[in-house]
Write a protein that holds these residues in place. Structure first.
Motif, PDB file in Angstrom:
ATOM      1  N   SER A 146     -34.849 -33.056 -16.326  1.00 32.49           N
ATOM      2  CA  SER A 146     -33.042 -33.101 -16.024  1.00 32.49           C
ATOM      3  C   SER A 146     -32.701 -34.189 -15.461  1.00 32.49           C
ATOM      4  CB  SER A 146     -33.048 -32.174 -15.089  1.00 32.49           C
ATOM      5  OG  SER A 146     -33.262 -31.224 -14.909  1.00 32.49           O
ATOM      6  N   THR A 182     -24.109 -32.474 -19.838  1.00 32.86           N
ATOM      7  CA  THR A 182     -25.635 -31.357 -19.488  1.00 32.86           C
ATOM      8  C   THR A 182     -24.967 -31.597 -17.201  1.00 32.86           C
ATOM      9  OG1 THR A 182     -26.287 -33.512 -18.462  1.00 32.86           O
ATOM     10  CG2 THR A 182     -27.233 -32.546 -20.711  1.00 32.86           C
ATOM     11  N   LEU A 189     -31.460 -30.525 -19.242  1.00 27.52           N
ATOM     12  CA  LEU A 189     -31.232 -31.260 -20.465  1.00 27.52           C
ATOM     13  C   LEU A 189     -31.959 -30.824 -21.705  1.00 27.52           C
ATOM     14  CD1 LEU A 189     -32.405 -34.956 -19.963  1.00 27.52           C
ATOM     15  CD2 LEU A 189     -31.094 -34.042 -21.350  1.00 27.52           C
TER      16      LEU A 189
END
Length: 294
Positions: A146, A182, A189
């Motif tokens: 992330s 995102t 991700l």
């Protein structure tokens, strides 16, 4: 992937039109185009391909079974290969080709059926799999990451300090990240292979351990704070994937397998226009797509 989508569109379009009646498709001052005329044109141009595919699918489905998990796994693989990171993005790609998710899943099912048919009886040893892993380990490794993306280092340092003080990564991503794709997913991700991200991001992410936070990483997009939430880097992590890769390499020729299935099932073509449909080996969209994946 585009080739698969196009094949589905042709089959789907022909099926829908054939199901109509004998009305008018287009009316002009020069005259009408009836549904029968339209269907005949489609049948003449695409009929052989579509009919072959329909027969092959029926024969494959009779001999082999495919689970939803196998279809989902194949879709995930295709998404990774085409750098598609979300279901929304996948649906957008399909919609641009005029294909629904249902039709795409049906087509993926056919690919899985073909894989089962062409690898039926093919053996793969543990030694082959371990040798493959050792030779390709660097390209196999994946990280699940992330990130929080901001424009300047000062803001990145502030957010990093908040994280070190125990604040929630996902909440901070939603609040501060400039990555619209995102941020509302907490910066997630998904799984990343090498070669999918810009060099500086990749270098940082693949050097991190599970649960680790990076310092601000500068790329052309700004400054990233990266969190690695999982890693796959062992032989056991990739055992199933490796087996499939080796099976693909050792698979029997697609057309040879399909021809054998036709012969085993005593296929009789009743439409005189297509009486020679299986008399010669004709590469269909299904078989050519399958071979393209190998």
């Amino acid at each position: 992937m585009k080739k698969w989508i196009a094949a589905v569109a042709v089959v789907f379009g022909l099926t829908v039109i054939t199901a109509c009646g004998n009305g008018t498709v287009v009316d002009t001052k020069a005259g009408k185009i009836t549904e029968n005329e339209f269907v005949k044109e489609l049948k003449d141009k695409y009929g052989k391909q579509v009919l072959q595919d329909m027969v092959y699918k029926k024969l494959l489905s009779k001999k082999y079974k495919v689970t939803d998990k196998e279809i989902n796994d194949k879709i995930h693989e295709l998404m990774q290969e085409n750098n598609i990171t979300s279901q929304d993005q996948l649906q957008s790609v399909l919609a641009s080709q005029g294909v629904t998710m249902k039709d795409f899943r049906d087509d993926v099912k056919t690919q899985v059926l073909l894989f089962k048919a062409t690898t039926d009886g093919v053996k793969v040893s543990d030694k082959e799999m371990r040798d493959y892993f050792n030779k390709n380990k660097n390209s196999l490794i994946e990280v699940k990451a992330s990130h929080i993306l901001v424009k300047d280092k000062k803001k990145a340092d502030e957010i990093l300090q908040k994280l070190k003080n125990g604040e929630d990564f996902a909440k901070l991503a939603k609040t501060y990240s400039t990555d619209d794709a995102t941020k509302n997913k907490g910066g997630d991700l998904g799984w990343i292979k090498k070669g999918q991200m810009v060099a500086a991001f990749e270098k940082a992410a693949f050097s991190m351990k599970k649960g680790e936070l990076s310092g601000p990483v500068k790329t052309e997009y700004g400054y990233h704070i990266i969190k690695v939430t999982d890693r796959k880097d062992s032989y056991e992590d990739f055992k199933s994937e490796i087996k499939n890769k080796i099976l693909e390499q050792k698979a029997k020729p697609t057309q040879e397998v399909l021809d054998k299935l036709v012969k085993e099932n005593d296929v009789k073509v009743k439409d005189k226009q297509f009486k020679d449909l299986f008399n010669t080996s004709v590469t269909t969209s299904s078989s050519s797509d399958s071979n393209a994946k190998k």
